[in-house]
Write a protein that holds these residues in place. Structure first.
Motif, PDB file in Angstrom:
ATOM      1  N   LEU A  93      -4.261  26.938   0.421  1.00  0.00           N
ATOM      2  CA  LEU A  93      -3.952  26.466  -0.312  1.00  0.00           C
ATOM      3  C   LEU A  93      -3.106  25.551  -1.025  1.00  0.00           C
ATOM      4  O   LEU A  93      -1.903  26.368  -0.887  1.00  0.00           O
ATOM      5  CB  LEU A  93      -3.917  27.162  -2.266  1.00  0.00           C
ATOM      6  CG  LEU A  93      -4.171  26.214  -3.479  1.00  0.00           C
ATOM      7  CD1 LEU A  93      -5.282  25.021  -3.613  1.00  0.00           C
ATOM      8  CD2 LEU A  93      -3.871  27.686  -4.360  1.00  0.00           C
ATOM      9  N   GLU A  94      -2.946  23.886  -0.413  1.00  0.00           N
ATOM     10  CA  GLU A  94      -1.760  23.715  -0.608  1.00  0.00           C
ATOM     11  C   GLU A  94      -1.268  22.598  -1.315  1.00  0.00           C
ATOM     12  O   GLU A  94      -2.445  21.747  -2.079  1.00  0.00           O
ATOM     13  CB  GLU A  94      -1.424  23.014   1.626  1.00  0.00           C
ATOM     14  CG  GLU A  94      -1.235  23.601   1.984  1.00  0.00           C
ATOM     15  CD  GLU A  94      -1.480  23.279   3.198  1.00  0.00           C
ATOM     16  OE1 GLU A  94      -0.227  21.739   3.394  1.00  0.00           O
ATOM     17  OE2 GLU A  94      -1.276  23.927   4.226  1.00  0.00           O
ATOM     18  N   PHE A 122       4.532  29.748  -8.590  1.00  0.00           N
ATOM     19  CA  PHE A 122       4.658  28.419  -8.460  1.00  0.00           C
ATOM     20  C   PHE A 122       6.108  28.493  -9.088  1.00  0.00           C
ATOM     21  O   PHE A 122       6.613  28.282  -8.368  1.00  0.00           O
ATOM     22  CB  PHE A 122       3.488  27.626  -9.207  1.00  0.00           C
ATOM     23  CG  PHE A 122       2.208  27.302  -8.297  1.00  0.00           C
ATOM     24  CD1 PHE A 122       2.053  27.663  -7.216  1.00  0.00           C
ATOM     25  CD2 PHE A 122       1.430  27.786  -9.476  1.00  0.00           C
ATOM     26  CE1 PHE A 122       0.827  27.943  -6.844  1.00  0.00           C
ATOM     27  CE2 PHE A 122      -0.213  27.712  -8.797  1.00  0.00           C
ATOM     28  CZ  PHE A 122      -0.355  27.758  -7.074  1.00  0.00           C
ATOM     29  N   LYS A 123       5.979  28.809 -10.453  1.00  0.00           N
ATOM     30  CA  LYS A 123       7.395  28.514 -11.191  1.00  0.00           C
ATOM     31  C   LYS A 123       7.916  29.974 -10.319  1.00  0.00           C
ATOM     32  O   LYS A 123       9.749  28.696  -9.777  1.00  0.00           O
ATOM     33  CB  LYS A 123       7.891  29.899 -12.065  1.00  0.00           C
ATOM     34  CG  LYS A 123       8.971  29.810 -13.232  1.00  0.00           C
ATOM     35  CD  LYS A 123       9.353  28.231 -13.769  1.00  0.00           C
ATOM     36  CE  LYS A 123      10.823  29.309 -14.179  1.00  0.00           C
ATOM     37  NZ  LYS A 123      10.331  28.569 -15.944  1.00  0.00           N
ATOM     38  N   VAL A 124       8.354  30.705  -9.255  1.00  0.00           N
ATOM     39  CA  VAL A 124       9.391  31.422  -8.341  1.00  0.00           C
ATOM     40  C   VAL A 124       9.028  30.225  -7.295  1.00  0.00           C
ATOM     41  O   VAL A 124      10.455  30.070  -6.744  1.00  0.00           O
ATOM     42  CB  VAL A 124       8.776  32.425  -7.806  1.00  0.00           C
ATOM     43  CG1 VAL A 124       9.402  33.050  -7.098  1.00  0.00           C
ATOM     44  CG2 VAL A 124       8.612  33.569  -9.001  1.00  0.00           C
ATOM     45  N   GLN A 125       8.485  29.703  -6.836  1.00  0.00           N
ATOM     46  CA  GLN A 125       8.580  28.650  -5.420  1.00  0.00           C
ATOM     47  C   GLN A 125       9.377  27.518  -6.094  1.00  0.00           C
ATOM     48  O   GLN A 125       9.790  26.467  -5.280  1.00  0.00           O
ATOM     49  CB  GLN A 125       6.935  28.774  -5.185  1.00  0.00           C
ATOM     50  CG  GLN A 125       6.554  29.220  -4.102  1.00  0.00           C
ATOM     51  CD  GLN A 125       5.096  29.269  -3.819  1.00  0.00           C
ATOM     52  OE1 GLN A 125       5.188  27.402  -3.870  1.00  0.00           O
ATOM     53  NE2 GLN A 125       3.711  30.101  -3.463  1.00  0.00           N
ATOM     54  N   GLY A 126       9.241  27.507  -7.657  1.00  0.00           N
ATOM     55  CA  GLY A 126      10.386  26.274  -7.785  1.00  0.00           C
ATOM     56  C   GLY A 126      10.123  25.764  -8.741  1.00  0.00           C
ATOM     57  O   GLY A 126      10.350  24.460  -8.586  1.00  0.00           O
ATOM     58  N   LYS A 127       8.508  25.289  -8.601  1.00  0.00           N
ATOM     59  CA  LYS A 127       7.984  24.724  -9.449  1.00  0.00           C
ATOM     60  C   LYS A 127       7.941  23.854 -10.622  1.00  0.00           C
ATOM     61  O   LYS A 127       7.892  25.479 -11.304  1.00  0.00           O
ATOM     62  CB  LYS A 127       6.036  24.308  -8.754  1.00  0.00           C
ATOM     63  CG  LYS A 127       5.680  24.617  -7.197  1.00  0.00           C
ATOM     64  CD  LYS A 127       5.132  23.131  -6.728  1.00  0.00           C
ATOM     65  CE  LYS A 127       4.949  23.560  -4.689  1.00  0.00           C
ATOM     66  NZ  LYS A 127       5.098  23.897  -4.648  1.00  0.00           N
ATOM     67  N   LYS A 128       7.570  23.142 -11.547  1.00  0.00           N
ATOM     68  CA  LYS A 128       7.864  23.316 -12.695  1.00  0.00           C
ATOM     69  C   LYS A 128       5.436  23.144 -13.402  1.00  0.00           C
ATOM     70  O   LYS A 128       5.622  22.491 -12.633  1.00  0.00           O
ATOM     71  CB  LYS A 128       8.328  21.527 -13.261  1.00  0.00           C
ATOM     72  CG  LYS A 128       8.159  21.706 -15.277  1.00  0.00           C
ATOM     73  CD  LYS A 128       8.870  21.128 -15.717  1.00  0.00           C
ATOM     74  CE  LYS A 128       9.338  20.636 -17.097  1.00  0.00           C
ATOM     75  NZ  LYS A 128       9.360  21.944 -17.660  1.00  0.00           N
TER      76      LYS A 128
END
Lengths: 298, 444
Positions: A93-94, A122-128
Motif C-alpha cells: 500500500l503506497e 500513519f500519524k507516526v509516519q508524520g502524516k496528517k
C-alpha cells in the motif's frame, strides 16, 4: 520487533501444533506419495485454505515434485511454502496524499480497531490523518472510533447515530481539504455482503469520495477476521464488486486461527493482503509478509 | 466458488445408476466425495467431516433405493438425518433459577456479536414475562458499555453499569442490584477474548465462581471456519458451557461451525441470530440447519417467517389453498405483497430449495422487479389469474401492453409461478405423506 518475529510469535501457539503435525507427516513418509499429499491437504484445509485452493496448491506441488525431483520431506515443506507465497500478489500500500481509505467488512471483524491502528501508524509516519465515523448504525460505534482517535492523536468527524454515512464522509472530506490532511480514513458500518441495500449504501460512499475529492486516491480495504471460514471468499467477491477493493487486512491473527482463507481469496480474486492485525494494542498492526505468513503456518 | 445445490451434484453422480435397485459401495463413495466437499465448503471441521462421512457411508452402502426416491435423494436423506442427529436434539430451553435471580453469562471471541445478542436475548425474555437486567462487564473494548446502554434503551431494558472496575465486582454488584430492583434474570455481557488469553479466561472463571450462572452461553459467529472447534473446546473445558448462540445467520454462511462445535463439545445450540434488528433472535432447529449446511434451502423457516409477517387468518387461508392445490396468481400477488413485508428478497429466496444465493448471482431481485410482477398480474383478468393455463399468445401480448412490460417478462412470470406452484405441491404432498406414515422427502 519486526513483523517476522511478531507474527511468528503470535502464531506460535497454533504453529507448534500444526508444524509438528506436518513434520510428523513428512517424516513418517520418507517417500513422498499420494498419502503424504492427502495428509498435507488435511493440514491446509484445517487452516481454512479451503478445498479448491488446497487442491490447486497441491497439484502445483505435485508438478514440482516431479520436475524438481523433490525427495526430501524438508524440501517438500519448503516447496509448499513457496507455493503459498506465490499465491499472494506482491503489492504494497503506497500512500500518495491525498488518499481516502474506505474500510469495509462484515460485522465484528475489527474495522474500527484496525482504523485506530492504521491512524496511529500513519500519524507516526508524520502524516496528517482525519477519521470519518461513517458507521452511524451500530450503537456507540462513533464513540468507539473517537476513543481510538484520541489514542492515535487524530481528529474524528462524526454525526449523530442514525445519520447518513455519506454525509459524514462528505464533512470529513471538507475537513480534510481545509486542514490539508494527507489521509482520510472512513469507518463504515459492518454489513453482511448479502444485504443488497447496505451494499448500495457502501457504493454511495465510494461515489461520494470520487465526486467530492477527485484528486484523492481511493483505497478500499476489506477487513477480514482470520477466524472466518470459506464464507470470506463470498465476502471478498461481493465487496470487491461494490468498492473495488485494493486489498485485505487480516485481523485477529493472534488467536489460533490461521487465516488460511486469505490464500483462497488471493488465488481466486488476486487480492493482496496488506496488513495483519496481531493484537489489541495500538501498534499491533503490521505490514503483511507472505513469507512470514507461510512460515508461520507451516 | 459457485456452489451448486448438493442435490444437483448428486443427481449427476447417480445419473448412470438409473435402474439399479441397491446402492453399491462405489456409488456411495462417489457421492460421499461430493458430500465431503459440501461439508468442508460449509466450514464443518475436517475431523468431524471425516468421521461423519465414514458413518454415513456405512449406513448408505447396501441400502435399498426406495421407490419414488432417486438414489441421490436417498443418500441425501441419510446425510440429512445424520446431520440432524448430530446437531439435535432440539434443546432451546433455558435454565432458570427456581428461587433466586437467574444468571446468564455471555462469552465469546471478539466480534462474535455478544453485546447485540445480549439485547436480543433480553428482549426475548421480556416477551415471555421475565424482567431481565443487562450487565455491562466488557471493560476493555472502547465504548462497549455505551453500546450496551444504547442497546438496552432500544429494547427498553435496564442496563447495569459500574464503570471500568473489575468485571467480577461488576457482576456481583449487578446481582445485588437485580435483587433490590425486582429483576429475575441478569444477562452479563462479558468482553470478547481469545480463548488462548489465559488471563482473560481466568477472569471468566472468576465471574463464574462469583455469580454461579444458570447459563453460560458461547456466542459464535456462523461464518467461523475450522478454528471454531478449538475455540469452543477451550471455552467449554474452562467454563463448562451450557449452550451456544449462533450469530449472523442472515448472511450466506452455511454455518458448518455449528455442527462442528456441537459434535465436539456436545453443547446444544439454543438460539440463532438472524438479522440486525433486535427482534431477530430465533430458537434453533437442527433440521433447518442441516438443510442449510447442505445448501438445500430452508422452507420451514420461510413459512415461519411468512406466518409471522402475514396475519394469521391469511396464512390459514393460504395453507388451505396450498393443501387443495388451489394456489392462483392472485394468491401469488398477495404473497409477493406479504413477502415484501418480510425483508430483503435474496434473503427469502435463499431459503427456498434450489434457489441458492449462488445460483441467483446475476439475477437481480430488486424491488423494481416486484413492481413489474405486480403490474403484470394486475393486467390479467380474474379468470386468467385463477387459471393461468388459458393465457395464450394474444393474451400474453395484451397483458404485456397493459402492464408496460414485454411478452418475455410475462412468460418469465408465468414460469416462475409454475415453479412456485410445483414447490407448493411438493410441500403438500410431503404433508400428506407424513400423515400416512410414509417416509419424508429428505430436503425439507
Amino acid at each position: 520487533m519486526g513483523f517476522f518475529e511478531r507474527l511468528k510469535q503470535s502464531l506460535v501457539k497454533t504453529r507448534n501444533q500444526l508444524a509438528e503435525k506436518i513434520e510428523g507427516i513428512i517424516k513418517l513418509s520418507a517417500k513422498i506419495d499420494e498419502d503424504t499429499l492427502e495428509e498435507l491437504e488435511e493440514v491446509l484445509i484445517s487452516a481454512d485454505i479451503g478445498v479448491s485452493a488446497s487442491e490447486k496448491l497441491l497439484s502445483n506441488l505435485k508438478e514440482k515434485v516431479k520436475t524438481e525431483k523433490i525427495r526430501l520431506p524438508e524440501e517438500l515443506k519448503e516447496a509448499l511454502k513457496e507455493e503459498i507465497i506465490k499465491v499472494f500478489p506482491a503489492e504494497k500500500l503506497e500512500i500518495v496524499p491525498p488518499t481516502i481509505i474506505l474500510v469495509v467488512g462484515v460485522n465484528g471483524v475489527g474495522k474500527t480497531t484496525t482504523i485506530g491502528k492504521l491512524a496511529y501508524k500513519f500519524k507516526v509516519q508524520g502524516k496528517k490523518v482525519i477519521l470519518a465515523a461513517s458507521d452511524t448504525f451500530r450503537a456507540a460505534a462513533a464513540e468507539q472510533l473517537s476513543i481510538w482517535g484520541q489514542r492515535a492523536g487524530v481528529d474524528v468527524v462524526k454525526h449523530q447515530e442514525g445519520s447518513d454515512p455519506a454525509a459524514v464522509l462528505f464533512d470529513a472530506i471538507q475537513a480534510g481539504k481545509a486542514r490539508r490532511a494527507d489521509i482520510i480514513i472512513c469507518d463504515t458500518a459492518g454489513r453482511l455482503h448479502t444485504k443488497k441495500n447496505l451494499m448500495e449504501e457502501l457504493k454511495k460512499l465510494y461515489r461520494v469520495s470520487e465526486k467530492e475529492y477527485p484528486e484523492a486516491r481511493i483505497v478500499s480495504l476489506l477487513v477480514l477476521d482470520a477466524t472466518t471460514g470459506q464464507n470470506a471468499i463470498a465476502q471478498a467477491k461481493i465487496f470487491k464488486e461494490a468498492v473495488n477493493l485494493s486489498g485485505i487486512v487480516l485481523t485477529k491473527l493472534d488467536g489460533t486461527a490461521k487465516g488460511g482463507v486469505a490464500v483462497a481469496i488471493a488465488s481466486e480474486l488476486n487480492l493482496p493482503v496488506l496488513f495483519a492485525g496481531v493484537g489489541e494494542g495500538i501498534d499491533d498492526l503490521e505490514e503483511f509478509d507472505p513469507k512470514a505468513f507461510a512460515d508461520a503456518i507451516l | 466458488m459457485a456452489f451448486e445445490a448438493l442435490t444437483q451434484k448428486l443427481e449427476v453422480v447417480f445419473k448412470r445408476l438409473r435402474g439399479k435397485g441397491k446402492l453399491s459401495e462405489a456409488d456411495v463413495k462417489q457421492a460421499m466425495r461430493e458430500i465431503r466437499l459440501a461439508l468442508l465448503e460449509a466450514d464443518v471441521n475436517y475431523k468431524v467431516v471425516k468421521d461423519f462421512v465414514q458413518k454415513v457411508t456405512e449406513r448408505a452402502v447396501g441400502q435399498e433405493v426406495m421407490e419414488s426416491l432417486t438414489p441421490a435423494q436417498q443418500v441425501i436423506k441419510i446425510v440429512h438425518d445424520e446431520l440432524i442427529q448430530l446437531m439435535g436434539p432440539k434443546d432451546t430451553k433455558l435454565n432458570f433459577s427456581q428461587s433466586k435471580v437467574s444468571v446468564f453469562m455471555m462469552v465469546g471471541l471478539q466480534g462474535s456479536g455478544k453485546t447485540t445478542t445480549c439485547g436480543k436475548l433480553g428482549l426475548y425474555l421480556s416477551k415471555v414475562g421475565k424482567r431481565p437486567l443487562l450487565v455491562a462487564a466488557d471493560i476493555y473494548r472502547p465504548a462497549a458499555i455505551k453500546q450496551l446502554q444504547v442497546v438496552g434503551e432500544k429494547v427498553g431494558l435496564p442496563v447495569f453499569t459500574a464503570g471500568e472496575q473489575d468485571p467480577v465486582a461488576i457482576s456481583k454488584a449487578a446481582l445485588e442490584h437485580a435483587h433490590r430492583h425486582g429483576n429475575d434474570v441478569v444477562i452479563i455481557d462479558t468482553a470478547g477474548r481469545l480463548h488462548i488469553d489465559d488471563e482473560l479466561m481466568e477472569e471468566l472463571e472468576r465471574i463464574k465462581e462469583a455469580v454461579t450462572p444458570n447459563e453460560i452461553l458461547l456466542v459464535v459467529d456462523s461464518m467461523t471456519g475450522q478454528d471454531a472447534v478449538n475455540v469452543a473446546e477451550t471455552f467449554h473445558s474452562r467454563l463448562h458451557l451450557t449452550g451456544l448462540i449462533l450469530t449472523k445467520l442472515d448472511g450466506d454462511a452455511r454455518g458448518g461451525a455449528a455442527l462442528s462445535i456441537k459434535a465436539v463439545t456436545g453443547c446444544p445450540i439454543k438460539f440463532i441470530g438472524v438479522g440486525e434488528k433486535l427482534t431477530d433472535l430465533e430458537p434453533f432447529y437442527p433440521d433447518r440447519m442441516a438443510s442449510r449446511i447442505l445448501g438445500m434451502g430452508d422452507v420451514l423457516s420461510l413459512i415461519e417467517k411468512a406466518t409471522s409477517a402475514i396475519d394469521q387468518e391469511k396464512a390459514r387461508q393460504l395453507e388451505e389453498k396450498i393443501r387443495k392445490e388451489e394456489f392462483t396468481l392472485e394468491d401469488f400477488l398477495e404473497q409477493i405483497k406479504q413477502v415484501r413485508k418480510m425483508g430483503s428478497l435474496d434473503q427469502i429466496m435463499s431459503m427456498i430449495p434450489g434457489f441458492s444465493p449462488q445460483k441467483l448471482q446475476g439475477v437481480e431481485f430488486n424491488e423494481k422487479e416486484l413492481v413489474h410482477i405486480e403490474a403484470i398480474i394486475n393486467s390479467m383478468t380474474k379468470e386468467e389469474r385463477r387459471n393461468p393455463s388459458i393465457i395464450n399468445g394474444s393474451r400474453r401480448r395484451r397483458i404485456a401492453m397493459g402492464s408496460g412490460t414485454s411478452v418475455q417478462d410475462v412468460n418469465r412470470l408465468l414460469k416462475q409461478f409454475e415453479q412456485t406452484r410445483k414447490l407448493m405441491k411438493q410441500l403438500s404432498d410431503l404433508e400428506k405423506g407424513r400423515k400416512k406414515g410414509r417416509f419424508r422427502l429428505p430436503f425439507f
